[in-house]
Structures are given as structure tokens and as C-alpha cells.
Design a protein around this motif. Structure first.
Motif, PDB file in Angstrom:
ATOM      1  N   GLY A   1       0.830  -1.211   0.000  1.00 35.90           N
ATOM      2  CA  GLY A   1       0.000   0.000   0.000  1.00 35.90           C
ATOM      3  C   GLY A   1       0.857   1.251   0.000  1.00 35.90           C
TER       4      GLY A   1
ATOM      5  N   LEU B   1      -2.785   1.041   6.202  1.00 35.76           N
ATOM      6  CA  LEU B   1      -3.326   0.718   4.878  1.00 35.76           C
ATOM      7  C   LEU B   1      -2.677  -0.524   4.266  1.00 35.76           C
ATOM      8  CD1 LEU B   1      -4.063   4.188   3.269  1.00 35.76           C
ATOM      9  CD2 LEU B   1      -5.681   2.461   4.042  1.00 35.76           C
TER      10      LEU B   1
ATOM     11  N   THR C   1      -2.716  -4.585   4.184  1.00 40.20           N
ATOM     12  CA  THR C   1      -3.736  -5.580   4.518  1.00 40.20           C
ATOM     13  C   THR C   1      -3.168  -6.625   5.473  1.00 40.20           C
ATOM     14  OG1 THR C   1      -3.162  -7.095   2.727  1.00 40.20           O
ATOM     15  CG2 THR C   1      -4.736  -5.339   2.205  1.00 40.20           C
TER      16      THR C   1
ATOM     17  N   THR D   1      -8.218  -3.376   5.048  1.00 42.25           N
ATOM     18  CA  THR D   1      -7.107  -2.714   5.738  1.00 42.25           C
ATOM     19  C   THR D   1      -7.476  -2.447   7.198  1.00 42.25           C
ATOM     20  OG1 THR D   1      -7.864  -0.485   5.265  1.00 42.25           O
ATOM     21  CG2 THR D   1      -6.457  -1.523   3.601  1.00 42.25           C
TER      22      THR D   1
END
Lengths: 255, 255
Positions: free
Chosen positions: A13, A19, A21, B21
């Protein structure tokens, strides 16, 4: 014929740990060796304590891919880190390309872990500019001839796509973004909303809402993402919004 | 002039909790009311225990957006859930559009939380098809006139973009995908690699690698994502890879 095991290609990300995962985090945890560009390795330090780390400099993508493939062939569990989404101008394609070029058979699956890509991160900070058909174009002419890039810009402008620009400018390369603006102004108004995002979701984040006419007055570099509105895109409360067509009171899907 | 507080528009990714997320999870935790399409609400049940939930059916996007805005105006902390990325054919644009249409001033920031979009999820499962310039086109002609969609397909084909198709087909709408294939075959070979992905990262996931000539022999519906290669895209070991240009031994960036 090499046997490649446990090669994760991980999109982390835009840079904020929030942000990334869970799947990216798990792939990193499962790996023995982490390979990546130094700046991105620094972003994930809390997750790689005690692991072997191969961090190299900018423009060393090929070297990193080779190291990762060789380590995986030796039986190591390897995670290659890419910022944004590893599949969008990232490490995933390079690793597949190199394995294909070596004519090696993959006997264990490579796993690509998707990430929030730069264009999606920039769009979230700008409002909702990608709500209708859009395209991404890299302005770097090192890997694609400029004639091809220019043709894409012209056709994308004519198609009225929202246009996201990657790698818009570097110290040595300032003409492509000027030429891009010139072409787009043949198809769209000077008032077309434009968003410029640098370091999305990092400490030094910058988000600028401007226009096609004014965009070159702002600083940009190789890690800036620029989103140029379509002819329908409008500015609202310092955000950029592209309508999907709901003003017609239709529904999104007719499933 | 309404005061809107704490309105999160949250992209939850393709559907697996592992691809949501941390930021999406935190926004949901901070909210008092969760608004979303029933199927997506079901995907995040573990995170919404004890919260007020407004779940409505398919095609009720406008109703959901109105409910969310009204609740937020009353001072509730609201999270609107969108699958994939909320900013790509999702709920973010609709909410901004409706607020703009009401000519209301936003006194507290709406926050869009980006998510893994359908195209990025599909690409990760297919290998690395998005490694060069790409575009997304929705084939639904409810919100965009077909002439505009057709023009975009033609220009995108001419520009040699990798093309991702959203909403390719519904029970009543089968001509657009046929017409799309017909146009693309004027520009690209019948052997062009094509990936078809349904229910990415869910229990009933389907990933098909086929060709432009054969693609219509496979089932597809409104939630299928199709990725059509550029003239450079190749098939390798049941994956689809678009080269970035590394075979020229250039580096990704010259920063």
C-alpha cells in the motif's frame, strides 16, 4: 529447471501501516527473507524483526528480483516488497518476466498479494475522481517510447477518460508533463479539475487541488500521482468528484 | 445548511477479511451506524457486533446514500460500506454528488478509506497483467450512453491499453460484451490473453485464463472482472503477464 517455493510478491500500500492488509502482514510474517527497496523496508520495520533483510537502492529492481528468485530456488521463504500494488508498475511483472525469460518452470505457486495502489490512495484523498472510466499512464519514457506515450495521452483525452499520471516528472525529464498538458488542453477546458498527491498517507503527505491550466505551477516528481478529471469532473468543497451518472436517477446496476 | 460529522466511506476490498485494511476496520469500529448492501454487510459481521446496521438490497445505492447522509446530519457516526475501493464505481462519488446537489456545506470532513479494488484483486490472481498502462471501462449502459462506451473501447484498443471491464454482462444485457470483443479483434490478435475473475478472494472464487477469441465461451455476470491484455501481454504457466519493458535492461525509474 529450478524449483521455486514460497515466493510472495507483496503490495504494502501507500506507506501507512494502517493501509497494509492483513494478508500482506501474514505473508511477511511467514517469510524468512524480506527483499525490497530500502525506503519501503523502513515502512514495515515493525513486522520484520529478526528476519533476514535484503534492502537495496532505487533503480535496483532487477537486482532485487534476481536475489529473490535465487533465494526462493534455494528453498528460502521469500517476500518481495513493493509499494502500492505490486502489480501496477511494480515488482510482480518483473519477477514473472524474469522467470519466463529464464524458461524455468514454476513448480510451486508464486503468490501476488494485492495492495492499495497509488491511484486509489490519491483518489481517496482527493474525494471521488475515479467514479467513472479511468486510465493510468506512466510518463517515464525509459521503458516506453515517447511516441507511444503521446499517442495514449491523445486517445485517452479523446475518449474522455479520467487520466491518472504516474512518474510525471524527474530532474532530467520535464518535457513530457508539459507536452501532456498541451495535448489535454486541446480536448478539455483549462478549468478541468486536477489533483496532485505526494506521499499519500505518510507524514509528509501533500494534496493539491488545482486545474489543468494551473497544474504546472506546482512541484511534482517521480513519486507524485496526478489525477486529471474528465469533462464531467467537478470541484466541490476542495474535493474532486466525477459523476457516475446518478443525477439521472438510474441505479448503479441492473443485476 | 446541514452539519455532517463522522461520515466514513469505507472500501472493504474484494471480500476476504484478510484483504480489508486496518484503517477500514478502525473506521467501522469508530462508527455507531453501518450502512451497506446486505451481501457486503455479511462479509464484515465480525466487526459490527452491537452496532446499528442499515442493510438494503441491490440497486438501492441512492437510498443508502440518503440514509447515511441523514444519519450523519443528526450527529451519528456513520460508516458506509462499499466493496472493492469505494472510489471506483462505488459509494464515494454518489455521496459527494448528492451532497453537492443539495448545495449543503460540509462542515466536518467526509473521509474516504481506500480499499483493494476489483481490478487489483483480479490482477493479483491472474499474475501481473496491469504492469503497463491500463484503463477500466464499465459496460453498463444504464449510466453512460452506449455510443460513449463504444468510443472508449475503440480508442482504448487503438492506444494499446490493457483493458479491464467492469459489469460486462447481465441477464438482459448481452450485446455490449459481444460488441466489445468484435471491436477489440479489429486491433488485437485472437490469441490475446484474457483473464476472467469472479468472486475474487471469496469461497466461490473462479479464475479463468483464456483468449480474446475464446472469452465469450465462459460465463460472466455483473460482478465478473475481465482483464484483456495489450499487444505485449503474454501467457506464462497459466498466468497473464504484461511486460513493463525490462527486457531492455532499463531500470524502472531514473529518479
Amino acid at each position: 529447471m529450478g524449483t521455486i517455493r514460497h515466493l510472495f510478491i507483496v503490495g504494502i500500500g501507500p506507506g501507512s501501516a494502517e493501509l497494509m492488509t492483513k494478508q500482506a502482514q501474514l505473508a511477511i510474517e511467514k517469510s524468512e527473507v524480506i527483499v525490497g527497496y530500502r525506503t519501503y523496508i523502513d515502512l514495515i520495520l515493525p513486522y520484520i524483526q529478526g528476519k533476514e533483510v535484503v534492502a537495496t537502492g532505487m533503480t535496483k529492481e532487477i537486482e532485487r528480483a534476481e536475489i529473490a528468485i535465487d533465494l526462493a530456488k534455494k528453498g528460502k521463504k521469500v517476500a518481495v516488497i513493493s509499494s502500492g500494488d505490486a502489480g501496477v508498475y511494480g515488482m510482480a511483472g518483473l519477477i514473472y518476466e524474469m522467470i519466463a525469460a529464464r524458461e524455468e518452470k514454476i513448480s510451486v505457486q508464486i503468490e501476488v498479494i494485492p495492495g492499495i495502489s497509488a491511484v486509489n490512495a490519491a483518489a481517496a484523498l482527493l474525494g471521488a475522481p475515479l467514479m467513472n472510466d479511468y486510465c493510468t499512464i506512466s510518463l517515464s519514457d525509459l521503458l516506453t517510447p515517447w511516441e507511444q506515450i503521446e499517442k495514449r495521452i491523445r486517445l485517452a483525452a479523446d475518449a474522455d477518460f479520467v487520466i491518472a499520471l504516474y512518474n510525471p516528472k524527474s530532474k532530467k525529464r520535464i518535457l513530457p508533463i508539459q507536452k501532456t498538458q498541451e495535448i489535454l488542453l486541446q480536448y478539455r477546458s483549462v478549468d478541468t479539475p486536477v489533483g496532485i498527491v505526494k506521499n499519500a498517507y505518510r507524514d509528509d503527505q501533500e494534496v493539491i487541488v488545482t486545474t489543468l491550466g494551473e497544474m504546472l505551477h506546482h512541484e511534482m516528481n517521480m513519486v507524485t500521482t496526478i489525477i486529471i478529471g474528465s469533462s464531467d469532473t467537478f470541484k466541490f468543497d476542495q474535493k474532486i468528484v466525477t459523476p457516475r451518472g446518478y443525477q439521472n436517477k438510474y441505479s448503479l446496476t441492473e443485476r
